[in-house]
Design a protein around this motif. Structure first.
Motif, PDB file in Angstrom:
ATOM      1  N   LYS A  21     -11.957 -14.993 -11.612  1.00 45.00           N
ATOM      2  CA  LYS A  21     -12.048 -14.961 -10.143  1.00 45.00           C
ATOM      3  C   LYS A  21     -10.726 -14.490  -9.544  1.00 45.00           C
ATOM      4  N   GLY A  22      -9.623 -15.000 -10.104  1.00 42.51           N
ATOM      5  CA  GLY A  22      -8.299 -14.600  -9.626  1.00 42.51           C
ATOM      6  C   GLY A  22      -8.089 -13.114  -9.807  1.00 42.51           C
ATOM      7  N   LYS A  23      -8.515 -12.593 -10.959  1.00 42.17           N
ATOM      8  CA  LYS A  23      -8.365 -11.151 -11.223  1.00 42.17           C
ATOM      9  C   LYS A  23      -9.159 -10.347 -10.197  1.00 42.17           C
ATOM     10  N   GLU A  24     -10.366 -10.840  -9.909  1.00 42.05           N
ATOM     11  CA  GLU A  24     -11.237 -10.155  -8.928  1.00 42.05           C
ATOM     12  C   GLU A  24     -10.561 -10.094  -7.561  1.00 42.05           C
ATOM     13  N   LEU A  25      -9.971 -11.224  -7.146  1.00 48.47           N
ATOM     14  CA  LEU A  25      -9.289 -11.262  -5.849  1.00 48.47           C
ATOM     15  C   LEU A  25      -8.050 -10.372  -5.856  1.00 48.47           C
ATOM     16  N   TYR A  26      -7.323 -10.412  -6.982  1.00 45.24           N
ATOM     17  CA  TYR A  26      -6.067  -9.646  -7.089  1.00 45.24           C
ATOM     18  C   TYR A  26      -6.322  -8.156  -6.925  1.00 45.24           C
ATOM     19  N   LEU A  27      -7.384  -7.685  -7.629  1.00 45.72           N
ATOM     20  CA  LEU A  27      -7.653  -6.247  -7.640  1.00 45.72           C
ATOM     21  C   LEU A  27      -8.580  -5.796  -6.518  1.00 45.72           C
ATOM     22  N   GLY A  28      -9.105  -6.760  -5.772  1.00 45.96           N
ATOM     23  CA  GLY A  28     -10.095  -6.427  -4.755  1.00 45.96           C
ATOM     24  C   GLY A  28      -9.513  -5.638  -3.591  1.00 45.96           C
ATOM     25  N   ALA A  29     -10.403  -5.240  -2.658  1.00 54.96           N
ATOM     26  CA  ALA A  29      -9.975  -4.444  -1.504  1.00 54.96           C
ATOM     27  C   ALA A  29      -8.931  -5.213  -0.701  1.00 54.96           C
ATOM     28  N   GLY A  30      -7.782  -4.597  -0.442  1.00 54.59           N
ATOM     29  CA  GLY A  30      -6.725  -5.264   0.318  1.00 54.59           C
ATOM     30  C   GLY A  30      -6.111  -6.435  -0.418  1.00 54.59           C
ATOM     31  N   GLY A  31      -6.269  -6.487  -1.741  1.00 54.03           N
ATOM     32  CA  GLY A  31      -5.747  -7.617  -2.514  1.00 54.03           C
ATOM     33  C   GLY A  31      -4.283  -7.434  -2.888  1.00 54.03           C
ATOM     34  N   CYS A  32      -3.802  -8.335  -3.742  1.00 58.09           N
ATOM     35  CA  CYS A  32      -2.381  -8.393  -4.103  1.00 58.09           C
ATOM     36  C   CYS A  32      -1.896  -7.095  -4.737  1.00 58.09           C
ATOM     37  N   ALA A  33      -2.845  -6.379  -5.438  1.00 56.62           N
ATOM     38  CA  ALA A  33      -2.444  -5.172  -6.165  1.00 56.62           C
ATOM     39  C   ALA A  33      -1.845  -4.124  -5.237  1.00 56.62           C
ATOM     40  N   THR A  34      -2.188  -4.158  -3.943  1.00 53.99           N
ATOM     41  CA  THR A  34      -1.648  -3.146  -3.019  1.00 53.99           C
ATOM     42  C   THR A  34      -0.130  -3.178  -2.978  1.00 53.99           C
ATOM     43  N   CYS A  35       0.490  -4.378  -3.137  1.00 52.18           N
ATOM     44  CA  CYS A  35       1.951  -4.464  -3.153  1.00 52.18           C
ATOM     45  C   CYS A  35       2.485  -4.666  -4.564  1.00 52.18           C
ATOM     46  N   HIS A  36       1.795  -5.526  -5.345  1.00 58.33           N
ATOM     47  CA  HIS A  36       2.327  -5.910  -6.649  1.00 58.33           C
ATOM     48  C   HIS A  36       1.886  -4.997  -7.775  1.00 58.33           C
ATOM     49  N   GLY A  37       1.007  -4.016  -7.462  1.00 59.31           N
ATOM     50  CA  GLY A  37       0.583  -3.082  -8.501  1.00 59.31           C
ATOM     51  C   GLY A  37      -0.574  -3.611  -9.308  1.00 59.31           C
ATOM     52  N   ASN A  38      -1.370  -2.685  -9.895  1.00 60.31           N
ATOM     53  CA  ASN A  38      -2.567  -3.088 -10.629  1.00 60.31           C
ATOM     54  C   ASN A  38      -2.234  -3.933 -11.849  1.00 60.31           C
ATOM     55  N   ALA A  39      -1.064  -3.693 -12.460  1.00 57.48           N
ATOM     56  CA  ALA A  39      -0.700  -4.460 -13.648  1.00 57.48           C
ATOM     57  C   ALA A  39       0.324  -5.538 -13.328  1.00 57.48           C
ATOM     58  N   GLY A  40       0.597  -5.740 -12.024  1.00 54.30           N
ATOM     59  CA  GLY A  40       1.535  -6.787 -11.632  1.00 54.30           C
ATOM     60  C   GLY A  40       2.992  -6.415 -11.852  1.00 54.30           C
ATOM     61  N   LYS A  41       3.296  -5.108 -11.887  1.00 50.29           N
ATOM     62  CA  LYS A  41       4.665  -4.703 -12.174  1.00 50.29           C
ATOM     63  C   LYS A  41       5.485  -4.528 -10.895  1.00 50.29           C
ATOM     64  N   GLY A  42       4.912  -4.892  -9.760  1.00 51.32           N
ATOM     65  CA  GLY A  42       5.653  -4.777  -8.504  1.00 51.32           C
ATOM     66  C   GLY A  42       5.689  -3.360  -7.979  1.00 51.32           C
ATOM     67  N   ASP A  43       4.784  -2.494  -8.465  1.00 52.04           N
ATOM     68  CA  ASP A  43       4.856  -1.070  -8.119  1.00 52.04           C
ATOM     69  C   ASP A  43       3.666  -0.620  -7.279  1.00 52.04           C
ATOM     70  N   GLY A  44       3.116  -1.532  -6.507  1.00 54.03           N
ATOM     71  CA  GLY A  44       1.986  -1.159  -5.657  1.00 54.03           C
ATOM     72  C   GLY A  44       2.423  -0.226  -4.531  1.00 54.03           C
ATOM     73  N   ILE A  45       1.458   0.545  -4.000  1.00 52.81           N
ATOM     74  CA  ILE A  45       1.755   1.560  -2.979  1.00 52.81           C
ATOM     75  C   ILE A  45       2.362   0.925  -1.725  1.00 52.81           C
ATOM     76  N   ALA A  46       1.721  -0.138  -1.231  1.00 55.19           N
ATOM     77  CA  ALA A  46       2.173  -0.730   0.030  1.00 55.19           C
ATOM     78  C   ALA A  46       3.504  -1.421  -0.119  1.00 55.19           C
ATOM     79  N   GLY A  47       3.896  -1.729  -1.361  1.00 58.73           N
ATOM     80  CA  GLY A  47       5.151  -2.441  -1.557  1.00 58.73           C
ATOM     81  C   GLY A  47       6.362  -1.544  -1.514  1.00 58.73           C
ATOM     82  N   GLY A  48       6.137  -0.212  -1.496  1.00 56.98           N
ATOM     83  CA  GLY A  48       7.241   0.737  -1.569  1.00 56.98           C
ATOM     84  C   GLY A  48       8.268   0.552  -0.461  1.00 56.98           C
TER      85      GLY A  48
END
Lengths: 219, 274
Positions: free
Chosen positions: B135-162
Motif C-alpha cells: 500500500k505504501g509503495k502504491e501511495l509513493y508512486l501514485g499520482a502526485g505522490g512522494c516520487a515527484t520529489c524523492h524519485g521513483n527509487a527514493g534517491k532524492g532525484d524526483g523532478i519536482a525536487g530539483g
C-alpha cells in the motif's frame, strides 16, 4: 358589533371603509395563509431534495414501488377539480347558483376520487411493508444505513399524507360553501367565502403539481 | 375591461377552459418526457421542475387570478418564491461543498469507519506487513505522490525536487544524520508534521494514519539498515494522542490524493524566497 346587522344595513361590516376594503383585506389575508402553506411544504421539499442528493440510488430503487399511472390519474383529477372550482366561483359571481352548486359538487366528487386512489396506493404499500422508518418491513429490499429505503417512504407518507389531509380539509370547506349558498349567505353580492375557498383549493392543486413529478416521475 | 376600483373583475370563462387545456397538455408532456433520460438525475429533475413551474404559473395567473389581481397579492407570491429559493440555495450550497463525502456516499458508512480505528489497530499498523508495504509503495508512486520529489527509487532525484534546497532526502543515503531519525516513529512523525525549514511538508491533513504508516514501512525498505529506536518517541506518542488523527478516514478527503500540486508550489516558492 353585529356583523349580520351591518351587512343588512350597509352591505359590509362597519370596521371596514367600504365593501372593496373588506374584500381586499380578506383576500390578502387568504394569500398570506397560502404562502405560509407553501413555506410549510417548502421545508419538506428541501428535505426531499437533500436526501435525494445524498442517496440517489436508494431513491431510484424505492420510487419504482410507486405507480406512475395512478399518480397521473390523480393529477388529472385535481386539475379538472381546479377548473370546476373556479367555475363555481365564476357562476356565483354571475348569480347562476344552480351551475355554481353543480360545479362545487363536481369539485367535491373529484377530490373524493383523488382520495380513493390515494387509499388504494396507501393500502398497497401498507400491505407490502413499504412504510416509514422503523415500520418498514419489505423483506425483498431491506432498509439499511447504506441503503435507507425507509427514508424514501418516510418522506413519501409525510408529504403526500399532509397533502391528503389538506385535500380532506378542502372537501369539508366545499361542503360548507355549498351550505352557505343554499341558505343564501353567499350570494353574487357577497361571494368572498367561495372565492377564498377557491384560492385554497388551487393551492392544494399547486402543491400536487410539484409532488407528482418528484415522487413518481424523476429518476 | 375593469376599472381600478372594481375588485369583481368578471373573467370570461374561456380563460379557464384554455388554462385547463394547457395544464392537461403539460401533464401529458411531463409524463411522456419522464421516459427519456437527459443524462443525469439533475438534468431529469430540472426538466420536470421546469414543466411543473409552467403548470404552476398557469394555476397562479389564471385560476387564482393573479393576472388581474393587485400588486400586493402578486408581490406576496413573488416574495415567497424568493424565500423558497433562498432556502434551497443555501442548503444546496452546503451539501455541494461538503468535502468529507461525495454524493451517494453513505453518511453512516463514513461515521462508523471513523469510529472503527482504535489504538490497538494503530499498534497493529506499526508492525510492517506485506500488505502495508505494498500500500505504501502504491501511495509513493501514485499520482502526485512522494516520487515527484524523492524519485521513483527514493534517491532524492524526483523532478519536482530539483528546485528545493535542501534537496529531498535520498533514502539510500545514511551518511548524514536524518533530522528525525529512521525508526518507524521517526518517519511517521516526519510524514505527519514535516521538517521545518525544508520543502518537506506535513501530510496529516492529506493522509490517514494508516496511509502514513504504510508509506513509512515502504520507505524503510529502501533505507539500508534502518535503526529501530529513533529520537522521536515522545512526538510519535503525542501525535497518536491527538484525536483528529485517529480513525481510518482522516482529513479532508476520504481518499488520499497524494501531494497536492499547489502545496508543492507553495514550498518551492518559500524556498525561492530564502
Amino acid at each position: 358589533m353585529d356583523v349580520e346587522a351591518d351587512i343588512k344595513k350597509y352591505g359590509f361590516p362597519q370596521w371596514f371603509k367600504s365593501k372593496e376594503h373588506e374584500f381586499d383585506s380578506c383576500k390578502f389575508g387568504m394569500w398570506l395563509f397560502l404562502v405560509q402553506e407553501l413555506m410549510l411544504f417548502g421545508g419538506l421539499f428541501v428535505a426531499f431534495a437533500m436526501y435525494n442528493y445524498l442517496y440517489p440510488e436508494t431513491f431510484r430503487e424505492a420510487h419504482h414501488h410507486l405507480d406512475k399511472n395512478l399518480g397521473a390519474l390523480n393529477t388529472v383529477f385535481l386539475l379538472i377539480s381546479s377548473l370546476t372550482m373556479v367555475l363555481g366561483v365564476a357562476y356565483t359571481m354571475r348569480n347562476q347558483m344552480g351551475k355554481a352548486m353543480l360545479n362545487l359538487f363536481l369539485t367535491f366528487l373529484l377530490a373524493g376520487a383523488f382520495m380513493v386512489v390515494k387509499y388504494f396506493e396507501y393500502s398497497h404499500k401498507i400491505h407490502e411493508g413499504l412504510l416509514p422508518g422503523a415500520l418498514y418491513s419489505f423483506a425483498a429490499n431491506p432498509s439499511t444505513p447504506e441503503n435507507p429505503q425507509s427514508l424514501f417512504f418516510s418522506l413519501y407518507f409525510m408529504m403526500t399524507g399532509l397533502h391528503g389531509i389538506h385535500v380532506v380539509g378542502g372537501m369539508v370547506c366545499l361542503l360548507w360553501i355549498m351550505y352557505r349558498i343554499k341558505i343564501g349567505k353567499t350570494t353574487a353580492e357577497r361571494f368572498g367565502a367561495v372565492e377564498f375557498v377557491g384560492l385554497y383549493w388551487h393551492l392544494v392543486d399547486l402543491i400536487w403539481i410539484f409532488l407528482f413529478p418528484i415522487f413518481y416521475l424523476v429518476v | 375591461m375593469s376599472d381600478k376600483h372594481d375588485n369583481h373583475h368578471i373573467v370570461p370563462l374561456s380563460y379557464y377552459y384554455f388554462t385547463l387545456g394547457g395544464l392537461l397538455v403539460l401533464t401529458a408532456i411531463t409524463v411522456g418526457v419522464s421516459y427519456f433520460n437527459f443524462g443525469s438525475m439533475a438534468a431529469n429533475l430540472a426538466v420536470a421542475m421546469a414543466i411543473a413551474s409552467a403548470k404552476a404559473s398557469l394555476v397562479l395567473f389564471f385560476f387564482m387570478g393573479l393576472r388581474w389581481d393587485s400588486a400586493l397579492n402578486r408581490g406576496t407570491m413573488v416574495a415567497t418564491i424568493a424565500f423558497l429559493a433562498v432556502f434551497f440555495f443555501f442548503v444546496g450550497a452546503d451539501l455541494g461543498y461538503r468535502e468529507e463525502w461525495e454524493s451517494g456516499t453513505k453518511y453512516a458508512e463514513v461515521k462508523s469507519a471513523a469510529a472503527a480505528a482504535s489504538m490497538a489497530e494503530i499498534k497493529e499498523w506499526e508492525r510492517p506487513s506485506p500488505d502495508l508495504v505494498a500500500k505504501g509503495k502504491e501511495l509513493y508512486l501514485g499520482a502526485g505522490g512522494c516520487a515527484t520529489c524523492h524519485g521513483n527509487a527514493g534517491k532524492g532525484d524526483g523532478i519536482a525536487g530539483g528546485a528545493l534546497n535542501p534537496k529531498p532526502r535520498n533514502f539510500e543515503d545514511n551518511s548524514s544524520a536524518w533530522t528525525n531519525g529512521t525508526s518507524v516513529q521517526s518517519i511517521y512523525v516526519t510524514l505527519t508534521s514535516g521538517i521545518k525549514g525544508t520543502g518537506m511538508a506535513g501530510y496529516q491533513a492529506m493522509l490517514s494514519p494508516k496511509d502514513r504508516l504504510a508509506l513509512t514501512h515502504f520507505i524503510r525498505t529502501i533505507i539500508p539498515d534502518p535503526q529501530g529506536n529513533g529520537k522521536v518517541d515522545a512526538q510519535y506518542a503525542s501525535i497518536l494522542k491527538d484525536k483528529d488523527s485517529i480513525g481510518e478516514e482522516g482529513g479532508a478527503s476520504s481518499q488520499s490524493k497524494g501531494i497536492p500540486i499547489d502545496l508543492a508550489i507553495d514550498q518551492m516558492l518559500k524556498e525561492k524566497k530564502k
